[in-house]
Design a protein around this motif. Sequence first.
Motif, PDB file in Angstrom:
ATOM      1  N   LEU A 173     -11.602  -3.493 -17.097  1.00 38.81           N
ATOM      2  CA  LEU A 173     -10.365  -3.089 -17.421  1.00 38.81           C
ATOM      3  C   LEU A 173      -9.786  -2.024 -16.187  1.00 38.81           C
ATOM      4  CD1 LEU A 173      -7.984  -1.913 -19.146  1.00 38.81           C
ATOM      5  CD2 LEU A 173      -9.690  -0.108 -19.058  1.00 38.81           C
ATOM      6  N   LEU A 174      -8.759  -3.211 -15.408  1.00 33.36           N
ATOM      7  CA  LEU A 174      -7.689  -2.946 -14.089  1.00 33.36           C
ATOM      8  C   LEU A 174      -6.345  -2.049 -14.126  1.00 33.36           C
ATOM      9  CD1 LEU A 174      -8.379  -6.205 -12.720  1.00 33.36           C
ATOM     10  CD2 LEU A 174      -9.690  -4.840 -12.196  1.00 33.36           C
ATOM     11  N   TYR A 175      -6.456  -1.092 -14.145  1.00 30.48           N
ATOM     12  CA  TYR A 175      -5.627  -0.088 -14.480  1.00 30.48           C
ATOM     13  C   TYR A 175      -5.511   0.552 -13.367  1.00 30.48           C
ATOM     14  CZ  TYR A 175      -9.292   3.250 -14.131  1.00 30.48           C
ATOM     15  OH  TYR A 175     -10.393   4.719 -13.834  1.00 30.48           O
ATOM     16  N   ALA A 176      -3.802   0.952 -13.548  1.00 37.03           N
ATOM     17  CA  ALA A 176      -2.810   1.406 -12.107  1.00 37.03           C
ATOM     18  C   ALA A 176      -2.998   2.998 -12.451  1.00 37.03           C
ATOM     19  CB  ALA A 176      -1.503   1.355 -12.382  1.00 37.03           C
ATOM     20  N   ASP A 177      -2.751   3.938 -11.949  1.00 37.90           N
ATOM     21  CA  ASP A 177      -2.168   5.910 -12.314  1.00 37.90           C
ATOM     22  C   ASP A 177      -1.151   5.752 -12.325  1.00 37.90           C
ATOM     23  OD1 ASP A 177      -1.523   5.411 -10.083  1.00 37.90           O
ATOM     24  OD2 ASP A 177      -3.572   6.939  -9.257  1.00 37.90           O
ATOM     25  N   ASN A 178      -0.342   4.762 -12.491  1.00 38.82           N
ATOM     26  CA  ASN A 178       1.191   4.843 -12.953  1.00 38.82           C
ATOM     27  C   ASN A 178       1.750   4.313 -14.219  1.00 38.82           C
ATOM     28  OD1 ASN A 178       4.571   4.723 -12.635  1.00 38.82           O
ATOM     29  ND2 ASN A 178       4.181   4.321 -10.528  1.00 38.82           N
ATOM     30  N   TYR A 179       1.942   4.937 -15.019  1.00 36.33           N
ATOM     31  CA  TYR A 179       2.343   4.885 -16.212  1.00 36.33           C
ATOM     32  C   TYR A 179       3.742   3.841 -15.794  1.00 36.33           C
ATOM     33  CZ  TYR A 179       6.790   6.897 -16.035  1.00 36.33           C
ATOM     34  OH  TYR A 179       8.411   7.821 -15.723  1.00 36.33           O
TER      35      TYR A 179
END
Length: 237
Positions: free
Chosen positions: A206-212
């Motif tokens: 899972l590749l995820y940002a910390d900006n919604y």
Amino acid sequence: MSIIGTNIRNTRNKKNLSLKELAKKSGVTEQYLADIESGKKIPNQKLIESISKALGISVDLLEPSYFSQYFEEDDEKNEPKAPKHKITDKKPIEEDNAISSALSKAVRKIPVIDKMTSVKDFPNKNDIVDYKYEPVFQNKATNVPVGEFVYYIAQDNAMANSRILKGDLALVFITDSIRNGDIILYTERNKCYIRRIAFLEKEDILLYADNYEYQPILSSQRNINIMGKVVRVEFKI
């Protein structure tokens, strides 16, 4: 070649364990373990812990800290003695050459990129837009491979809550030793991204940002090229 894979293979050989024996103790197939040792696959943190337990060693021996070689204090007996000052009749040009040589050992030249057109010979010279000069820690750069670090100019605000904004310089340590939660630089379909990574079952990630505002991406290790992990950021003021 994988740093972790090489460490696993070397430790396994020292302990006279076959691939089959270590794979059984670690709960994976012999082929999967062979792929890890050859660098074809990157084990997640849970598997690294299982393998280190099966080998009877600390996780740190398989996955050493990548900054230790820079900040580790030298023994006093290895500290170079201060040179004695003496009068010399050498020509000014020889003195200039000596100063240039000393400065070249005091700093290192790190490339700056804003894209990645090829993963071969990373960073590709055609992608380099500038260079930054960094001081050498403890005079240890002579033992560090050239090209171990690269600066990447962030192209979006996906990691804004980690203080990485568009246009900031992210210092990337080029490595395949990646842990859950690391902020990584990777490519997918010829585009670069900075995201956090989470290892799921098998090869899923899972590749995820910390900006919604940016949606997480479910992918596979086979579909991306991980270039390294972000270890520092320089931002504009």
